[in-house]
Design a protein around this motif. Sequence first.
Motif, PDB file in Angstrom:
ATOM      1  N   VAL A 127      -0.559 -12.813 -15.257  1.00 28.14           N
ATOM      2  CA  VAL A 127       0.631 -12.346 -14.549  1.00 28.14           C
ATOM      3  C   VAL A 127       0.582 -10.826 -14.422  1.00 28.14           C
ATOM      4  O   VAL A 127       0.269 -10.118 -15.378  1.00 28.14           O
ATOM      5  CB  VAL A 127       1.921 -12.769 -15.290  1.00 28.14           C
ATOM      6  N   ALA A 128       0.873 -10.345 -13.213  1.00 31.43           N
ATOM      7  CA  ALA A 128       1.028  -8.905 -12.979  1.00 31.43           C
ATOM      8  C   ALA A 128       2.511  -8.616 -12.794  1.00 31.43           C
ATOM      9  O   ALA A 128       3.214  -9.360 -12.095  1.00 31.43           O
ATOM     10  CB  ALA A 128       0.252  -8.478 -11.743  1.00 31.43           C
ATOM     11  N   ARG A 129       2.979  -7.544 -13.424  1.00 34.30           N
ATOM     12  CA  ARG A 129       4.388  -7.192 -13.314  1.00 34.30           C
ATOM     13  C   ARG A 129       4.505  -5.779 -12.752  1.00 34.30           C
ATOM     14  O   ARG A 129       3.944  -4.831 -13.300  1.00 34.30           O
ATOM     15  CB  ARG A 129       5.087  -7.272 -14.663  1.00 34.30           C
ATOM     16  N   ALA A 130       5.241  -5.640 -11.648  1.00 29.12           N
ATOM     17  CA  ALA A 130       5.532  -4.336 -11.065  1.00 29.12           C
ATOM     18  C   ALA A 130       6.822  -3.807 -11.662  1.00 29.12           C
ATOM     19  O   ALA A 130       7.849  -4.494 -11.639  1.00 29.12           O
ATOM     20  CB  ALA A 130       5.666  -4.457  -9.549  1.00 29.12           C
ATOM     21  N   VAL A 131       6.770  -2.596 -12.207  1.00 25.31           N
ATOM     22  CA  VAL A 131       7.946  -1.949 -12.789  1.00 25.31           C
ATOM     23  C   VAL A 131       8.311  -0.774 -11.889  1.00 25.31           C
ATOM     24  O   VAL A 131       7.505   0.140 -11.683  1.00 25.31           O
ATOM     25  CB  VAL A 131       7.663  -1.452 -14.219  1.00 25.31           C
ATOM     26  N   PHE A 132       9.519  -0.795 -11.346  1.00 25.30           N
ATOM     27  CA  PHE A 132       9.935   0.213 -10.376  1.00 25.30           C
ATOM     28  C   PHE A 132      10.775   1.302 -11.042  1.00 25.30           C
ATOM     29  O   PHE A 132      11.334   1.113 -12.137  1.00 25.30           O
ATOM     30  CB  PHE A 132      10.708  -0.456  -9.235  1.00 25.30           C
ATOM     31  N   SER A 133      10.861   2.445 -10.380  1.00 21.94           N
ATOM     32  CA  SER A 133      11.554   3.591 -10.970  1.00 21.94           C
ATOM     33  C   SER A 133      13.049   3.353 -11.144  1.00 21.94           C
ATOM     34  O   SER A 133      13.696   4.046 -11.939  1.00 21.94           O
ATOM     35  CB  SER A 133      11.318   4.836 -10.108  1.00 21.94           C
ATOM     36  N   ASN A 134      13.606   2.385 -10.411  1.00 19.98           N
ATOM     37  CA  ASN A 134      15.028   2.066 -10.580  1.00 19.98           C
ATOM     38  C   ASN A 134      15.281   1.064 -11.703  1.00 19.98           C
ATOM     39  O   ASN A 134      16.404   0.611 -11.900  1.00 19.98           O
ATOM     40  CB  ASN A 134      15.618   1.542  -9.268  1.00 19.98           C
ATOM     41  N   GLY A 135      14.213   0.695 -12.431  1.00 20.13           N
ATOM     42  CA  GLY A 135      14.335  -0.228 -13.549  1.00 20.13           C
ATOM     43  C   GLY A 135      14.045  -1.670 -13.215  1.00 20.13           C
ATOM     44  O   GLY A 135      13.885  -2.503 -14.124  1.00 20.13           O
ATOM     45  N   ALA A 136      13.967  -2.015 -11.925  1.00 20.47           N
ATOM     46  CA  ALA A 136      13.677  -3.391 -11.532  1.00 20.47           C
ATOM     47  C   ALA A 136      12.252  -3.768 -11.901  1.00 20.47           C
ATOM     48  O   ALA A 136      11.348  -2.915 -11.913  1.00 20.47           O
ATOM     49  CB  ALA A 136      13.892  -3.574 -10.030  1.00 20.47           C
ATOM     50  N   GLN A 137      12.041  -5.053 -12.215  1.00 18.33           N
ATOM     51  CA  GLN A 137      10.712  -5.574 -12.524  1.00 18.33           C
ATOM     52  C   GLN A 137      10.513  -6.872 -11.761  1.00 18.33           C
ATOM     53  O   GLN A 137      11.435  -7.680 -11.635  1.00 18.33           O
ATOM     54  CB  GLN A 137      10.552  -5.816 -14.024  1.00 18.33           C
ATOM     55  N   VAL A 138       9.292  -7.051 -11.255  1.00 19.40           N
ATOM     56  CA  VAL A 138       8.965  -8.251 -10.489  1.00 19.40           C
ATOM     57  C   VAL A 138       7.623  -8.783 -10.963  1.00 19.40           C
ATOM     58  O   VAL A 138       6.651  -8.024 -11.072  1.00 19.40           O
ATOM     59  CB  VAL A 138       8.900  -7.958  -8.977  1.00 19.40           C
ATOM     60  N   GLU A 139       7.553 -10.072 -11.249  1.00 18.01           N
ATOM     61  CA  GLU A 139       6.313 -10.710 -11.684  1.00 18.01           C
ATOM     62  C   GLU A 139       5.665 -11.461 -10.535  1.00 18.01           C
ATOM     63  O   GLU A 139       6.346 -11.961  -9.636  1.00 18.01           O
ATOM     64  CB  GLU A 139       6.583 -11.689 -12.831  1.00 18.01           C
ATOM     65  N   ALA A 140       4.328 -11.543 -10.578  1.00 17.25           N
ATOM     66  CA  ALA A 140       3.604 -12.283  -9.553  1.00 17.25           C
ATOM     67  C   ALA A 140       2.244 -12.706 -10.093  1.00 17.25           C
ATOM     68  O   ALA A 140       1.748 -12.165 -11.090  1.00 17.25           O
ATOM     69  CB  ALA A 140       3.432 -11.431  -8.299  1.00 17.25           C
ATOM     70  N   ASP A 141       1.639 -13.672  -9.399  1.00 20.49           N
ATOM     71  CA  ASP A 141       0.270 -14.072  -9.732  1.00 20.49           C
ATOM     72  C   ASP A 141      -0.735 -13.014  -9.301  1.00 20.49           C
ATOM     73  O   ASP A 141      -1.830 -12.920  -9.858  1.00 20.49           O
ATOM     74  CB  ASP A 141      -0.062 -15.394  -9.025  1.00 20.49           C
ATOM     75  N   LEU A 142      -0.350 -12.211  -8.298  1.00 19.05           N
ATOM     76  CA  LEU A 142      -1.262 -11.215  -7.740  1.00 19.05           C
ATOM     77  C   LEU A 142      -0.452 -10.014  -7.281  1.00 19.05           C
ATOM     78  O   LEU A 142       0.598 -10.167  -6.648  1.00 19.05           O
ATOM     79  CB  LEU A 142      -2.024 -11.806  -6.548  1.00 19.05           C
ATOM     80  N   LEU A 143      -0.951  -8.817  -7.593  1.00 16.71           N
ATOM     81  CA  LEU A 143      -0.344  -7.584  -7.103  1.00 16.71           C
ATOM     82  C   LEU A 143      -1.353  -6.880  -6.205  1.00 16.71           C
ATOM     83  O   LEU A 143      -2.463  -6.573  -6.641  1.00 16.71           O
ATOM     84  CB  LEU A 143       0.074  -6.678  -8.255  1.00 16.71           C
ATOM     85  N   ILE A 144      -0.966  -6.676  -4.959  1.00 15.59           N
ATOM     86  CA  ILE A 144      -1.830  -6.044  -3.958  1.00 15.59           C
ATOM     87  C   ILE A 144      -1.393  -4.595  -3.793  1.00 15.59           C
ATOM     88  O   ILE A 144      -0.260  -4.322  -3.391  1.00 15.59           O
ATOM     89  CB  ILE A 144      -1.763  -6.786  -2.619  1.00 15.59           C
ATOM     90  N   ALA A 145      -2.276  -3.668  -4.107  1.00 18.99           N
ATOM     91  CA  ALA A 145      -1.986  -2.239  -3.974  1.00 18.99           C
ATOM     92  C   ALA A 145      -2.415  -1.778  -2.583  1.00 18.99           C
ATOM     93  O   ALA A 145      -3.602  -1.611  -2.315  1.00 18.99           O
ATOM     94  CB  ALA A 145      -2.715  -1.443  -5.045  1.00 18.99           C
ATOM     95  N   ALA A 146      -1.431  -1.600  -1.714  1.00 21.05           N
ATOM     96  CA  ALA A 146      -1.675  -1.090  -0.365  1.00 21.05           C
ATOM     97  C   ALA A 146      -0.859   0.179  -0.179  1.00 21.05           C
ATOM     98  O   ALA A 146      -0.265   0.408   0.877  1.00 21.05           O
ATOM     99  CB  ALA A 146      -1.298  -2.146   0.671  1.00 21.05           C
ATOM    100  N   ASP A 147      -0.831   1.008  -1.216  1.00 17.96           N
ATOM    101  CA  ASP A 147       0.042   2.177  -1.233  1.00 17.96           C
ATOM    102  C   ASP A 147      -0.677   3.481  -0.922  1.00 17.96           C
ATOM    103  O   ASP A 147      -0.272   4.556  -1.351  1.00 17.96           O
ATOM    104  CB  ASP A 147       0.808   2.276  -2.558  1.00 17.96           C
ATOM    105  N   GLY A 148      -1.745   3.399  -0.142  1.00 17.16           N
ATOM    106  CA  GLY A 148      -2.305   4.575   0.495  1.00 17.16           C
ATOM    107  C   GLY A 148      -3.234   5.433  -0.337  1.00 17.16           C
ATOM    108  O   GLY A 148      -3.600   5.103  -1.466  1.00 17.16           O
ATOM    109  N   ILE A 149      -3.591   6.567   0.253  1.00 17.95           N
ATOM    110  CA  ILE A 149      -4.607   7.439  -0.317  1.00 17.95           C
ATOM    111  C   ILE A 149      -4.204   7.970  -1.692  1.00 17.95           C
ATOM    112  O   ILE A 149      -5.055   8.185  -2.558  1.00 17.95           O
ATOM    113  CB  ILE A 149      -4.911   8.605   0.655  1.00 17.95           C
ATOM    114  N   HIS A 150      -2.921   8.165  -1.929  1.00 20.32           N
ATOM    115  CA  HIS A 150      -2.461   8.668  -3.219  1.00 20.32           C
ATOM    116  C   HIS A 150      -1.838   7.534  -4.034  1.00 20.32           C
ATOM    117  O   HIS A 150      -0.819   7.712  -4.699  1.00 20.32           O
ATOM    118  CB  HIS A 150      -1.463   9.804  -3.017  1.00 20.32           C
TER     119      HIS A 150
END
Length: 402
Positions: A127-150
């Motif tokens: 499981v991959a979990r995304a933790v956001f700066s507003n405190g929200a968390q989301v779990e998934a089977d796959l996390l795709i990083a398409a967030d650019g050059i930086h």
Amino acid sequence: MNGRRAVVIGGSLGGLFAANLLRASGWSVTVYERSVADLSSRGAGLGTHDSLFAVLRRIGILVDDGIGIRIRSRLCLNPDGTVHCEVPIASVATAWDCVYRALRSALPAPQYKGGMALDRVKQEQDVARAVFSNGAQVEADLLIAADGIHSTVRQQFIPDAKARYAGYVAWRGAVDAADVPPEWHRLTSEHMNFCFPEGELALSVPMPASASGGAGRVQITWFRPADLEIGLREWCIDDAGAGRRMSIAPGHVRPAVIDELKQRAEILAPQMAALFRALQNPVLQPIFDFEASRLVFGRVVLLGDAAFVARPHVGTGVTKAALDAALLADNLLACGSDLNTALKSYEAERLGYGRRLVARGRELGAYLEAQLKPRDERRQGELYRSPALVMRQFGAAGEAQA
């Protein structure tokens, strides 16, 4: 539905390609984008490949004459504006905003969430979990990083991997066709035009009309060498006196810098100079290249500019993102429940392709990069001894000619 869930970090073109293609394969997908604003005003003209249109059709997007502008050939303009030579390469140019609007429309609105800045990624078993700066968390089977050059995701997993500044920038923008002098309308609407002032390069490309309508647009791009300290960083001091190290937000370039550029435009062919002077807010784009050593980290995968950034001379950044997403979706579908095998296969193929694309961009940009070196060390400029050769190899349609 196959019960699988994916989280896509980044709501630009790469993320939208991935989300739409995985949804078509039965995945539940949500895109998380840091910006709260609509992104459709970003981007510029795009070169196209048949493979880009094939991926759009696969998503169910209508590809007709309205999505692009047909270009008859490529012209080299002399300093006085006369035609030096013509290269008969026909192609189709589109615009970033045209592709973006089509992809956003294809994705159900609840599956796109703006104002969600990623803080970090956690992984536990499968499981991959995304933790956001507003405190929200989301779990998934796959996390795709398409967030650019930086990419925030990539910086977490490969902290030492940095984009490399190429030593030059692009000043660019789009002019409405209605604002182009009538005597130059056919030249700018039917051809891709180049001019080669010493040590620099400028080109214009026709673009489709914006969402607000009109008779089309013309993009002007002017590549100029820029020392990191006394060029780029000075240009990145904005109109309020604040500065970031290597970038500046569109619309915030100081008026004095714009005025100086427009005066300097006298070195361009008159058609190019007129286009550049017609820009209200030229956009500063520092040129970088980047290649990741790895693309997969457990249940996290890099895609698009988060994985590789080739210089714009290759004209295939959006097509590469589309093909990244298509191959990822194909591998996930073919491997069924075996996500690890699917991701390894994706990584093996896209690493080689990305490296080749970055190398080609460096080759095409070597002359511009070399301008900051002593004159007797500028051997990389051999390609630019022949304008016709550069024109044949430049951009998306030029790849087949290389």
